[in-house]
Design a protein around this motif. Structure first.
Motif, PDB file in Angstrom:
ATOM      1  N   ALA A   1       9.910 -11.098  46.857  1.00 11.61           N
ATOM      2  CA  ALA A   1      10.239 -10.127  47.900  1.00 11.61           C
ATOM      3  C   ALA A   1      11.404 -10.621  48.751  1.00 11.61           C
ATOM      4  CB  ALA A   1       9.013  -9.848  48.771  1.00 11.61           C
ATOM      5  N   TRP A   2      11.418 -11.910  49.047  1.00 13.64           N
ATOM      6  CA  TRP A   2      12.512 -12.499  49.833  1.00 13.64           C
ATOM      7  C   TRP A   2      13.848 -12.371  49.091  1.00 13.64           C
ATOM      8  CZ3 TRP A   2      15.737 -16.698  48.820  1.00 13.64           C
ATOM      9  CH2 TRP A   2      16.519 -17.125  49.899  1.00 13.64           C
ATOM     10  N   VAL A   3      13.834 -12.622  47.791  1.00 10.16           N
ATOM     11  CA  VAL A   3      15.067 -12.485  47.007  1.00 10.16           C
ATOM     12  C   VAL A   3      15.574 -11.043  47.073  1.00 10.16           C
ATOM     13  CG1 VAL A   3      16.066 -12.581  44.684  1.00 10.16           C
ATOM     14  CG2 VAL A   3      14.556 -14.414  45.464  1.00 10.16           C
ATOM     15  N   GLN A   4      14.676 -10.067  46.934  1.00  8.90           N
ATOM     16  CA  GLN A   4      15.095  -8.671  47.028  1.00  8.90           C
ATOM     17  C   GLN A   4      15.692  -8.373  48.406  1.00  8.90           C
ATOM     18  OE1 GLN A   4      15.905  -6.001  45.584  1.00  8.90           O
ATOM     19  NE2 GLN A   4      15.956  -4.680  47.412  1.00  8.90           N
ATOM     20  N   GLU A   5      15.094  -8.908  49.453  1.00 11.00           N
ATOM     21  CA  GLU A   5      15.628  -8.678  50.798  1.00 11.00           C
ATOM     22  C   GLU A   5      17.020  -9.288  50.947  1.00 11.00           C
ATOM     23  OE1 GLU A   5      15.478  -7.321  54.881  1.00 11.00           O
ATOM     24  OE2 GLU A   5      14.507  -6.734  52.996  1.00 11.00           O
ATOM     25  N   GLN A   6      17.236 -10.460  50.370  1.00  7.13           N
ATOM     26  CA  GLN A   6      18.564 -11.064  50.407  1.00  7.13           C
ATOM     27  C   GLN A   6      19.563 -10.216  49.629  1.00  7.13           C
ATOM     28  OE1 GLN A   6      17.286 -13.013  53.019  1.00  7.13           O
ATOM     29  NE2 GLN A   6      19.267 -13.876  52.460  1.00  7.13           N
ATOM     30  N   TYR A   7      19.106  -9.619  48.532  1.00  8.54           N
ATOM     31  CA  TYR A   7      19.990  -8.735  47.766  1.00  8.54           C
ATOM     32  C   TYR A   7      20.365  -7.508  48.588  1.00  8.54           C
ATOM     33  CZ  TYR A   7      21.807  -5.817  44.002  1.00  8.54           C
ATOM     34  OH  TYR A   7      22.611  -5.012  43.231  1.00  8.54           O
ATOM     35  N   TYR A   8      19.384  -6.938  49.282  1.00  5.49           N
ATOM     36  CA  TYR A   8      19.676  -5.810  50.164  1.00  5.49           C
ATOM     37  C   TYR A   8      20.765  -6.196  51.166  1.00  5.49           C
ATOM     38  CZ  TYR A   8      19.234  -3.188  54.496  1.00  5.49           C
ATOM     39  OH  TYR A   8      19.525  -2.499  55.648  1.00  5.49           O
ATOM     40  N   HIS A   9      20.636  -7.368  51.787  1.00  4.71           N
ATOM     41  CA  HIS A   9      21.637  -7.795  52.766  1.00  4.71           C
ATOM     42  C   HIS A   9      22.982  -8.069  52.094  1.00  4.71           C
ATOM     43  CE1 HIS A   9      19.329  -7.841  56.454  1.00  4.71           C
ATOM     44  NE2 HIS A   9      18.315  -8.381  55.790  1.00  4.71           N
ATOM     45  N   TYR A  10      22.951  -8.570  50.870  1.00  2.00           N
ATOM     46  CA  TYR A  10      24.201  -8.749  50.130  1.00  2.00           C
ATOM     47  C   TYR A  10      24.946  -7.422  50.007  1.00  2.00           C
ATOM     48  CZ  TYR A  10      27.080  -8.845  45.898  1.00  2.00           C
ATOM     49  OH  TYR A  10      28.103  -8.677  44.995  1.00  2.00           O
TER      50      TYR A  10
ATOM     51  N   GLY B   1      14.229   7.027  39.149  1.00  2.00           N
ATOM     52  CA  GLY B   1      13.799   5.807  39.814  1.00  2.00           C
ATOM     53  C   GLY B   1      12.304   5.766  40.075  1.00  2.00           C
ATOM     54  N   CYS B   2      11.809   4.566  40.364  1.00  5.01           N
ATOM     55  CA  CYS B   2      10.456   4.367  40.877  1.00  5.01           C
ATOM     56  C   CYS B   2      10.616   3.816  42.286  1.00  5.01           C
ATOM     57  CB  CYS B   2       9.669   3.398  40.005  1.00  5.01           C
ATOM     58  SG  CYS B   2       8.029   2.994  40.676  1.00  5.01           S
ATOM     59  N   TYR B   3      10.114   4.531  43.280  1.00  6.94           N
ATOM     60  CA  TYR B   3      10.396   4.223  44.677  1.00  6.94           C
ATOM     61  C   TYR B   3       9.209   3.567  45.380  1.00  6.94           C
ATOM     62  CZ  TYR B   3      14.013   7.247  43.042  1.00  6.94           C
ATOM     63  OH  TYR B   3      15.027   7.780  42.275  1.00  6.94           O
ATOM     64  N   ASP B   4       8.301   3.024  44.590  1.00  3.94           N
ATOM     65  CA  ASP B   4       7.086   2.352  45.052  1.00  3.94           C
ATOM     66  C   ASP B   4       7.202   0.879  44.669  1.00  3.94           C
ATOM     67  OD1 ASP B   4       4.538   1.319  45.374  1.00  3.94           O
ATOM     68  OD2 ASP B   4       3.557   2.707  44.002  1.00  3.94           O
ATOM     69  N   ALA B   5       7.730   0.038  45.578  1.00  5.64           N
ATOM     70  CA  ALA B   5       7.970  -1.365  45.251  1.00  5.64           C
ATOM     71  C   ALA B   5       6.702  -2.121  44.862  1.00  5.64           C
ATOM     72  CB  ALA B   5       8.686  -2.059  46.410  1.00  5.64           C
ATOM     73  N   PRO B   6       5.554  -1.935  45.551  1.00  2.25           N
ATOM     74  CA  PRO B   6       4.370  -2.687  45.142  1.00  2.25           C
ATOM     75  C   PRO B   6       3.955  -2.455  43.687  1.00  2.25           C
ATOM     76  CG  PRO B   6       4.059  -1.844  47.350  1.00  2.25           C
ATOM     77  CD  PRO B   6       5.339  -1.246  46.834  1.00  2.25           C
ATOM     78  N   HIS B   7       4.366  -1.341  43.087  1.00  2.00           N
ATOM     79  CA  HIS B   7       4.074  -1.106  41.665  1.00  2.00           C
ATOM     80  C   HIS B   7       4.599  -2.253  40.801  1.00  2.00           C
ATOM     81  CE1 HIS B   7       3.690   0.968  37.818  1.00  2.00           C
ATOM     82  NE2 HIS B   7       4.966   0.701  37.582  1.00  2.00           N
TER      83      HIS B   7
ATOM     84  N   LEU C   1       8.457  -6.762  51.533  1.00  2.00           N
ATOM     85  CA  LEU C   1       8.461  -5.821  50.420  1.00  2.00           C
ATOM     86  C   LEU C   1       8.313  -4.385  50.919  1.00  2.00           C
ATOM     87  CD1 LEU C   1       8.716  -5.681  47.361  1.00  2.00           C
ATOM     88  CD2 LEU C   1       6.223  -5.692  47.230  1.00  2.00           C
ATOM     89  N   TYR C   2       7.512  -4.200  51.956  1.00  2.00           N
ATOM     90  CA  TYR C   2       7.358  -2.872  52.562  1.00  2.00           C
ATOM     91  C   TYR C   2       8.720  -2.286  52.931  1.00  2.00           C
ATOM     92  CZ  TYR C   2       6.159   0.522  56.258  1.00  2.00           C
ATOM     93  OH  TYR C   2       6.075   1.636  57.046  1.00  2.00           O
ATOM     94  N   ASP C   3       9.599  -3.112  53.478  1.00  2.00           N
ATOM     95  CA  ASP C   3      10.929  -2.639  53.868  1.00  2.00           C
ATOM     96  C   ASP C   3      11.788  -2.253  52.676  1.00  2.00           C
ATOM     97  OD1 ASP C   3      10.405  -2.956  56.567  1.00  2.00           O
ATOM     98  OD2 ASP C   3      11.310  -4.955  56.676  1.00  2.00           O
ATOM     99  N   ASN C   4      11.349  -2.590  51.465  1.00  2.00           N
ATOM    100  CA  ASN C   4      12.081  -2.257  50.246  1.00  2.00           C
ATOM    101  C   ASN C   4      11.329  -1.251  49.376  1.00  2.00           C
ATOM    102  OD1 ASN C   4      14.599  -4.192  49.997  1.00  2.00           O
ATOM    103  ND2 ASN C   4      12.948  -5.373  50.948  1.00  2.00           N
ATOM    104  N   SER C   5      10.399  -0.528  50.000  1.00  2.00           N
ATOM    105  CA  SER C   5       9.580   0.453  49.286  1.00  2.00           C
ATOM    106  C   SER C   5       9.727   1.819  49.952  1.00  2.00           C
ATOM    107  CB  SER C   5       8.108   0.011  49.290  1.00  2.00           C
ATOM    108  OG  SER C   5       7.342   0.845  48.450  1.00  2.00           O
ATOM    109  N   PRO C   6      10.678   2.638  49.505  1.00  2.00           N
ATOM    110  CA  PRO C   6      10.973   3.881  50.215  1.00  2.00           C
ATOM    111  C   PRO C   6       9.787   4.807  50.434  1.00  2.00           C
ATOM    112  CG  PRO C   6      12.750   3.379  48.708  1.00  2.00           C
ATOM    113  CD  PRO C   6      11.666   2.365  48.447  1.00  2.00           C
ATOM    114  N   VAL C   7       8.878   4.941  49.452  1.00  7.71           N
ATOM    115  CA  VAL C   7       7.770   5.875  49.663  1.00  7.71           C
ATOM    116  C   VAL C   7       6.824   5.381  50.748  1.00  7.71           C
ATOM    117  CG1 VAL C   7       7.865   6.835  47.333  1.00  7.71           C
ATOM    118  CG2 VAL C   7       6.322   4.901  47.813  1.00  7.71           C
ATOM    119  N   HIS C   8       6.879   4.103  51.086  1.00 13.76           N
ATOM    120  CA  HIS C   8       6.031   3.573  52.151  1.00 13.76           C
ATOM    121  C   HIS C   8       6.716   3.653  53.507  1.00 13.76           C
ATOM    122  CE1 HIS C   8       4.019   1.800  48.567  1.00 13.76           C
ATOM    123  NE2 HIS C   8       2.954   2.076  49.279  1.00 13.76           N
ATOM    124  N   PHE C   9       7.943   3.119  53.613  1.00 13.57           N
ATOM    125  CA  PHE C   9       8.535   3.120  54.948  1.00 13.57           C
ATOM    126  C   PHE C   9       8.970   4.516  55.385  1.00 13.57           C
ATOM    127  CE2 PHE C   9      12.451   1.654  52.561  1.00 13.57           C
ATOM    128  CZ  PHE C   9      13.336   2.656  52.932  1.00 13.57           C
TER     129      PHE C   9
END
Length: 249
Positions: free
Chosen positions: A84-93, A143-149, A159-167
């Protein structure tokens, strides 16, 4: 067609990353690869050629980026929190490094549109819905917009911040982003053929959220012969591009 390869060092990801840029001018279109793909993913499936008339005419300039999916979405056996941390760093990238780079290269002064297919659509949705001030619109296809999947239904705050159907579902209806979304062009499309189960499920969730929150997004379900595959994505992106570029007005 003008084609430029760019290598640059990412402070967010602490590694060299790469872009392929197609075209000389036009509305900037930030394109995410499919799962585990790199900046040549779209080229490998002839997508720049499929959009060649738009690119050559200077109507769009295409920016294709790398992913780090193998360390996040795809690392099934890895530590979930680290993934999840790696994905968040990618978002910031993307928002802190790629978007400013797009504005350096592109001369229109326009906000970029963002798009992708499959997991690329997931990335496009994440960056758009988290930072609608930086993007003119989004087109997410299959796309699949449910990151916990992808995390075996595990989730933490990152991870919640990277899951559009949740936030999005929990976003207050008076949140200022709602008004900003409605100033943008929003498209989500999915087929109902092979390999589209999660796309159908989560695109349907987005449609319900849009209705509840008053978000004016175009959600389109194509036929039962429409598979999760490049030939259909080529047809879909061309179908929606006039709308995204505001050429239908």
């Amino acid at each position: 067609m003008k084609r430029e390869y760019i290598a640059h060092y990412s402070q967010c990801l602490e590694r060299e990353m790469h872009l392929l840029v197609y075209g000389h001018d036009g509305v900037p279109l930030l394109a995410f690869p499919c799962q585990d793909g790199m900046c040549n993913n779209w080229e490998s499936f002839d997508m720049p050629e499929a959009l060649g008339d738009y690119i050559e005419a200077g109507r769009i300039q295409l920016f294709c980026v790398d992913t780090v999916d193998r360390e996040s979405w795809s690392d099934i056996g890895g530590d979930k929190g680290h993934r999840a941390w790696v994905q968040e760093q990618y978002y910031h990238y993307i928002v802190d490094e790629v978007v400013p780079l797009i504005h350096q290269i592109n001369h229109t002064g326009l906000l970029p549109l963002t798009t992708g297919f499959s997991l690329g659509a997931t990335h496009a949705a994440i960056v758009f819905f988290r930072r609608p001030d930086l993007f003119a619109g989004v087109a997410g296809l299959s796309g699949c917009y449910d990151a916990p999947h992808f995390w075996d239904n595990w989730c933490n705050d990152t991870l919640y911040d990277n899951s559009p159907v949740h936030f999005l579902a929990n976003m207050p209806e008076n949140h200022p982003y709602i008004n900003l979304y409605n100033q943008r062009r929003i498209v989500f499309c999915v087929g109902q053929g092979r390999w589209e189960n999660e796309g159908r499920r989560t695109t349907g969730q987005l449609a319900e959220i849009f209705t509840k929150k008053g978000i004016r997004g175009w959600v389109d379900f194509w036929g039962y012969d429409v598979d999760h595959d490049w030939p259909w994505w080529k047809k879909q992106i061309r179908y929606f591009l006039p709308y995204l570029l505001d050429e239908d007005q």
